[in-house]
Design an enzyme around this catalytic site. Sequence first.
Site, mmCIF file in Angstrom:
data_model
loop_
_atom_site.group_PDB
_atom_site.id
_atom_site.type_symbol
_atom_site.label_atom_id
_atom_site.label_comp_id
_atom_site.label_asym_id
_atom_site.label_seq_id
_atom_site.Cartn_x
_atom_site.Cartn_y
_atom_site.Cartn_z
ATOM 1 N N HIS A 129 0.819 -1.211 0.000
ATOM 2 C CA HIS A 129 0.000 0.000 0.000
ATOM 3 C C HIS A 129 0.850 1.257 0.000
ATOM 4 C CE1 HIS A 129 -4.254 -1.519 0.736
ATOM 5 N NE2 HIS A 129 -3.528 -2.536 0.327
ATOM 6 N N LYS A 132 -14.084 -8.181 -8.788
ATOM 7 C CA LYS A 132 -13.188 -8.983 -9.627
ATOM 8 C C LYS A 132 -12.482 -10.062 -8.814
ATOM 9 C CE LYS A 132 -9.950 -8.395 -13.421
ATOM 10 N NZ LYS A 132 -9.401 -7.468 -14.395
ATOM 11 N N ASP A 133 -11.991 -9.687 -7.623
ATOM 12 C CA ASP A 133 -11.313 -10.672 -6.771
ATOM 13 C C ASP A 133 -12.282 -11.752 -6.305
ATOM 14 O OD1 ASP A 133 -8.861 -9.578 -7.017
ATOM 15 O OD2 ASP A 133 -8.785 -8.639 -5.046
ATOM 16 N N GLU A 187 6.554 -34.099 -1.489
ATOM 17 C CA GLU A 187 5.326 -33.538 -2.029
ATOM 18 C C GLU A 187 5.645 -32.827 -3.343
ATOM 19 O OE1 GLU A 187 2.955 -35.081 -0.624
ATOM 20 O OE2 GLU A 187 1.780 -33.398 0.071
ATOM 21 N N SER A 237 -0.028 -0.902 -6.046
ATOM 22 C CA SER A 237 -0.013 -2.108 -6.873
ATOM 23 C C SER A 237 0.748 -1.871 -8.177
ATOM 24 C CB SER A 237 -1.433 -2.521 -7.220
ATOM 25 O OG SER A 237 -2.142 -2.825 -6.050
#
Lengths: 169, 419, 220
Positions: free
Chosen positions: B208, B235-236, B279, B212
């Site tokens: 922040h 959107k998220d 894994e 972004s």
Amino acid sequence: MSEQELEDRERRDFLGKVTAAVGGAGAAAACWPFISSMNPATNVLSKATTEIELSMIPEGETKTVSWQGKPVFVVHRSPDQIAAMSKSNSRIDPQPDEERAKKSEWLVVVGICTHLGCVPNKTDKGWSCPCHGSEYDLSGRVLKGPAPKNLELPPYDFVADDKLLIGKT
Amino acid sequence: MARLVISWIDRRFPLTKFIKHELTEYPTPRNLNYWWNFGFLAGFVLVLQIISGVFLAMHYKPDALLAFASIEHIMREVNYGWLLRYLHSTGASAFFVVIFIHMARTLYYGTYRAPRELMWWTGQVLLVLLMATAFMGYLLPWGQMSYWGAQVITNLFGATPMIGDEVVVWLRGDFVVGDATINRFFVLHFLFPFLICGMVLIHLVALHYVRSSNPSGFNLDAKDNIPFHPYFTTKDLFGLGVFLVIFCFFVFFYPEFFIESENNIPADPLNTPAHIVPEWYFLPFYAILRAIPDMLGGVVAMVLSILIFTAMPYLDRSKIPGGSRYRPAYRILFYVFVVNVAVLAYVGAQPPTDAMTLLGRIATFIYFGVFLLLPFLSKHEEKWLLERGLSREVLDLIEGEESHERRRKATARREETKR
Amino acid sequence: MRAMLPSLMALLCVMSTYDLRAASPSSSLADVELSHESENLKRGAQFVLSMCTGCHNLTYVKYRELLRIGFNHQEVAELKGDNDINAPIFSPDIVEMTKSLFGLVPPDLSLIAKAREGKGRYIYTLLTSYHQNEDGSVDNSVFPGIRMPDVLSYSSTTDDQDRKVLEEQARDAAVFLEWTADPHANDRRTMGYYVMGYLIVFTFLLWFLKRRTWSQLEGK
């Protein structure tokens, strides 16, 4: 603002509300498995009932069994004791002896003092709690405080003549 | 009523201001594509893992004699215990899928560049923490694969010069992986997510502060930034919906997809399974470890293969931002790298035959070669692109960024004089 | 979006390496259909509890759980014998006995289906892969040198019709052992259908909401 835009905004609001409602319902439903996982598991639930062979308890004897992890006193009362109990009563929490035992020779009570949860010790007259001195008679009724109530009666059934099942089936 | 409560709080704590500034009105570049969704998804999976993990921990017993049976107790007797466990085990794999895509996005668009180096580095720390947490969590079911995986990986610390053996015994609290190990791994597996949360907070504060990034690689003109809400909340959330559809498909229909079948056999310290594999998310690094014949060398190479990402802001010397978008050579390098990682993962899963070892060595060479080639390639590419002349699109973006900077500086000056 | 498609493909490649490895050993197993109907499960349970529990334990399964596959209390009482209904299908004697007899403890069967590639298909194939060598000794083509005897007498049965009956038994046993390994599989799938249905509807709603929200930006 044009008519088209107004209409759009209204539709969006409706769509927004529907989506929020559907999402909220889904989130609430998703909580259930987590909450439910904290309830007793099936291996614990299977211990919810306890079966006792009554022939193992001779007259005048008491047997302490575990039901759901709690002590339960099963007393095989003699006719003298039954007679005495049906005459006497508790002054703190009066209840006739007939209501306390399904079969008068068998008394089945949860062995947890109704005061603060200690396990009372057997005496000649009934039980006496080691923590704060509450006393109970052979009907599980409280004779002397500080306990406010009689010993609790668990749900039980005589599934056969000499078989007792404690707990709901 | 609600308004009264909020205004009461607002007089004592900047709640509304915080939400407005950091969430609803937080200016976000409008050109973010769906690859910018994965940071949010990683946050969601973190929360999911913590919640399902806490509820699992209520039934789990970190004891070598009881652990395996307690997992079966969860799977068979606890209400919805199977759901909790499959959410958690599938969630671990989902976490790595999301994080790897999140990293790939950063690499593809070159958004690790100034001023976002700290975002990239806190991200690296998060990756290492996540790997450690996943590794320790994998021991807890106390199956054969869990046990031998932990045995092998703790043995890697034996490569420490001078005190290797002591370090290994210290880590395990036993001469082999044992009761002491599972107990401490459980405690640390519970503790590390708190560290991850703290690091995520730093990651977000940095985000922040620098704002972004976006696919262009430039800071956009103010007019091209839009408030986070409602644009990116919707959107998220849509991205989350798609993620959950895929995730729940695995949880409900193929929950054992990510669990090795060998792990359904309780740990047996006297009997190693024929073919141990880590894994899937560790496979590329495991392949690098095996590619180096020397033990210490292998461990160093494996550690380097993760740490080398840290140098990316300095290895990439091109002045032209936007990563692969405006830089064809960088783009080719990116794809070579991604395919090479896939090859390494494949090699890591195979038994170590001669052909596989050779393939693993070639892929390891390419892995590090890509990083070492980058400084020269990026410089040459920059020269070549400048000679060819930048496209109209890029020139516009540069202009936008400059005017954005000018305005920012002017605002900063005004603030200064006001004071 | 399109620019990153190749990397998505690469990711799928990584995922498929995982699948490749899982698929290879089970390819030689019989392609048998295992239907989890109550009668198959019950027959399988009867078979396993009479033929297998002499040497194998099912430590994580309790007799009480047999009520869930369609047995009634009376039937479970017969199956459990002297054991408590809440007790696991486990006998410590087996461990001692098999150790002295075979030199090792046969694997626990509660999770065996999940512990083998191919799940129930492995068990079915194993039980029906016993054959007689020329010298008369019995071996298993899935697990050469296996120490478990041919419980179905499959190797000594030559009649096709009789073999069909044995195969049916092997199939039921495989179904039952798949159930013991994953007793909530049915609940899980049922719940899965609802969850998937809900999520798809919800995701479509979010898609419409997102598209509507972003359409405001057009032309600005």
